[in-house]
Design a protein around this motif. Structure first.
Motif, mmCIF file in Angstrom:
data_model
loop_
_atom_site.group_PDB
_atom_site.id
_atom_site.type_symbol
_atom_site.label_atom_id
_atom_site.label_comp_id
_atom_site.label_asym_id
_atom_site.label_seq_id
_atom_site.Cartn_x
_atom_site.Cartn_y
_atom_site.Cartn_z
ATOM 1 N N UNK A 213 0.824 -1.206 0.000
ATOM 2 C CA UNK A 213 0.000 0.000 0.000
ATOM 3 C C UNK A 213 0.859 1.258 0.000
ATOM 4 N N UNK A 214 0.442 2.266 -0.753
ATOM 5 C CA UNK A 214 1.144 3.544 -0.803
ATOM 6 C C UNK A 214 0.744 4.444 0.370
ATOM 7 N N UNK A 215 -0.483 4.245 0.869
ATOM 8 C CA UNK A 215 -0.966 5.027 2.011
ATOM 9 C C UNK A 215 -1.539 4.062 3.039
ATOM 10 N N UNK A 216 -1.122 4.178 4.292
ATOM 11 C CA UNK A 216 -1.638 3.335 5.367
ATOM 12 C C UNK A 216 -2.211 4.210 6.476
ATOM 13 N N UNK A 217 -3.427 3.856 6.898
ATOM 14 C CA UNK A 217 -4.073 4.508 8.032
ATOM 15 C C UNK A 217 -4.067 3.484 9.158
ATOM 16 N N UNK A 218 -3.205 3.691 10.141
ATOM 17 C CA UNK A 218 -2.940 2.676 11.157
ATOM 18 C C UNK A 218 -3.468 3.117 12.522
ATOM 19 N N UNK A 219 -4.167 2.206 13.192
ATOM 20 C CA UNK A 219 -4.746 2.517 14.490
ATOM 21 C C UNK A 219 -4.127 1.721 15.618
ATOM 22 N N UNK A 220 -4.038 2.358 16.784
ATOM 23 C CA UNK A 220 -3.499 1.702 17.965
ATOM 24 C C UNK A 220 -4.498 1.663 19.098
ATOM 25 N N UNK A 221 -3.979 1.534 20.306
ATOM 26 C CA UNK A 221 -4.824 1.399 21.489
ATOM 27 C C UNK A 221 -5.809 2.570 21.633
ATOM 28 N N UNK A 222 -5.396 3.751 21.152
ATOM 29 C CA UNK A 222 -6.256 4.922 21.256
ATOM 30 C C UNK A 222 -7.503 4.859 20.393
ATOM 31 N N UNK A 223 -7.516 3.952 19.410
ATOM 32 C CA UNK A 223 -8.706 3.787 18.563
ATOM 33 C C UNK A 223 -9.748 2.926 19.269
ATOM 34 N N UNK A 224 -9.286 1.957 20.014
ATOM 35 C CA UNK A 224 -10.090 1.223 21.012
ATOM 36 C C UNK A 224 -10.983 0.107 20.496
ATOM 37 N N UNK A 225 -11.777 0.313 19.439
ATOM 38 C CA UNK A 225 -12.765 -0.712 19.089
ATOM 39 C C UNK A 225 -13.049 -0.754 17.584
ATOM 40 N N UNK A 226 -13.840 -1.772 17.171
ATOM 41 C CA UNK A 226 -14.139 -1.972 15.755
ATOM 42 C C UNK A 226 -14.917 -0.809 15.163
ATOM 43 N N UNK A 227 -15.819 -0.241 15.960
ATOM 44 C CA UNK A 227 -16.619 0.884 15.476
ATOM 45 C C UNK A 227 -15.723 2.056 15.074
ATOM 46 N N UNK A 228 -14.725 2.328 15.894
ATOM 47 C CA UNK A 228 -13.802 3.413 15.573
ATOM 48 C C UNK A 228 -12.908 3.074 14.382
ATOM 49 N N UNK A 271 4.204 5.619 1.175
ATOM 50 C CA UNK A 271 4.497 7.034 0.936
ATOM 51 C C UNK A 271 4.000 7.878 2.115
ATOM 52 N N UNK A 272 2.833 7.502 2.661
ATOM 53 C CA UNK A 272 2.277 8.211 3.814
ATOM 54 C C UNK A 272 1.783 7.189 4.839
ATOM 55 N N UNK A 273 2.155 7.393 6.095
ATOM 56 C CA UNK A 273 1.734 6.507 7.183
ATOM 57 C C UNK A 273 1.042 7.346 8.265
ATOM 58 N N UNK A 274 -0.234 7.084 8.485
ATOM 59 C CA UNK A 274 -0.975 7.730 9.559
ATOM 60 C C UNK A 274 -0.898 6.852 10.809
ATOM 61 N N UNK A 275 -0.335 7.375 11.879
ATOM 62 C CA UNK A 275 -0.260 6.648 13.156
ATOM 63 C C UNK A 275 -1.284 7.275 14.095
ATOM 64 N N UNK A 276 -2.417 6.623 14.244
ATOM 65 C CA UNK A 276 -3.544 7.196 14.976
ATOM 66 C C UNK A 276 -3.749 6.463 16.298
ATOM 67 N N UNK A 277 -3.560 7.173 17.395
ATOM 68 C CA UNK A 277 -3.708 6.541 18.703
ATOM 69 C C UNK A 277 -2.642 5.502 18.976
ATOM 70 N N UNK A 278 -1.489 5.651 18.326
ATOM 71 C CA UNK A 278 -0.359 4.722 18.490
ATOM 72 C C UNK A 278 0.731 5.436 19.282
ATOM 73 N N UNK A 279 1.146 4.850 20.388
ATOM 74 C CA UNK A 279 2.125 5.517 21.254
ATOM 75 C C UNK A 279 3.508 5.564 20.623
ATOM 76 N N UNK A 280 3.855 4.503 19.874
ATOM 77 C CA UNK A 280 5.166 4.474 19.225
ATOM 78 C C UNK A 280 6.197 3.654 19.966
ATOM 79 N N UNK A 281 5.781 2.509 20.530
ATOM 80 C CA UNK A 281 6.741 1.597 21.164
ATOM 81 C C UNK A 281 7.752 1.140 20.113
ATOM 82 N N UNK A 282 8.955 0.818 20.553
ATOM 83 C CA UNK A 282 10.037 0.474 19.620
ATOM 84 C C UNK A 282 9.660 -0.717 18.738
#
Length: 330
Positions: A213-228, A271-282
């Protein structure tokens, strides 16, 4: 061991149903760099059935020589026939370095070969280089990703490593490159063939592989659930991208493992990575920090993800994402 008898950088070229896998081309690109620094050659090992016509493609991607093992016994991957064939190549050709993709096949094949030739194997490498003494420096995450370990194999040959797909970069294809194609015919001991493939069942996947994928929208713990995550999907649709996630969301059962980015998931470089609600652990950073442009949204202004982000927004991602989606639609 007479180490001076061993030379050249060999790459095991993984193919499935006659199709060269991208990780093989990535490894050829890295092997080219390593071989040039050693003043040696890149040798591709192409094993399978009815695959001779793929050899020239490997030369175009950086190989100097291609060893073709074309045999009915190698039509479908099973461990013993492939292990016997590659083992005989190693014994006959004496490579200094052998690289494998850290795929399901590579992770099955490489350890068995390292045991048969009595040498070391460094798994899941994220970096390869040549030291001042000419030994291969193999770098990989250790202790749960909390530090990076650089490992050497100074006493034995060949030096062997598996490398995760997406970590290295393939060279630009050059069809003008010239190389040598050699046929290698192993002597199989069929009495050791204890497993056969009865049937192949393929799952139907509608979504694109996140590593492509050229663009990824990635969710972490801050997104919380399937609805989000559906809101993340709406953003990805507007952008023409794909949805991915951190391990926390996979472990919670919110999204499938094939969507996971990170040390225990996939390595991506969109090309673009969205890190949404992701703390950024190593562990997560190891899978995405090579992305071209990183946009992070997190409530915690001290979150490690902001250390690698090109653009950071401090705030509730689930309030910002719908607003961003609507703005982009317009």
């Amino acid at each position: 061991m007479e180490k001076n008898q061993y030379k050249d950088v060999f790459v095991y070229v993984e193919q499935r149903e006659g199709q060269i896998q991208p990780v093989a081309l990535e490894l050829l690109g890295k092997a080219r760099t390593l071989a040039d620094s050693l003043n040696e050659q890149v040798v591709a090992i192409l094993a399978g059935c009815c695959i001779k016509d793929k050899a020239q493609e490997l030369i175009a991607y950086g190989a100097d020589r291609v060893l073709v093992i074309d045999s009915p016994e190698l039509k479908e991957y099973t461990t013993e026939p492939y292990a016997q064939a590659i083992h005989q190549v190693i014994e006959a050709k004496k490579p200094s370095i052998v690289l494998y993709g850290a795929t399901t096949i590579g992770r099955d094949l490489a350890p068995r070969l390292s045991a048969r030739v009595c040498t070391g194997l460094t798994a899941d490498c994220t970096g390869l280089d040549i030291g001042e003494d000419g030994d291969l420096l193999m770098t990989r995450p250790a202790f749960g990703g909390n530090l990076m370990a650089t490992i050497k194999c100074p006493e034995h040959r060949p030096q062997m490593s598996t490398v995760r797909p997406g970590v290295m970069q393939a060279l630009e294809r050059d069809d003008a490159r010239k190389g040598e194609i050699e046929t290698f015919e192993p002597a199989f001991d069929k009495s050791q063939f204890k497993v056969r493939v009865v049937k192949t069942v393929k799952s139907e996947k509608q979504s694109v592989d996140i590593t492509k994928a050229k663009i990824l929208v990635s969710g972490g713990r801050g997104v919380a659930n399937k609805e989000n995550f559906e809101k993340l999907g709406a953003l990805a649709d507007v952008l023409g991208g794909e949805v991915s996630a951190s391990r926390a969301m996979v472990d919670a059962g919110v999204i499938s493992h094939d969507r996971q980015v990170g040390q225990t998931g996939k390595t991506v470089r969109p090309d673009v990575y969205f890190a949404l609600g992701i703390s950024g652990a190593i562990q997560h950073l190891a899978g995405m920090e090579a992305s071209e442009y990183i946009i992070a949204i997190n409530k915690d202004k001290h979150a490690p993800i902001f250390g690698v982000a090109d653009l950071g927004i401090v705030g509730d991602c689930m309030k910002i994402v719908p607003l961003l989606t609507e703005k982009l639609k317009k």
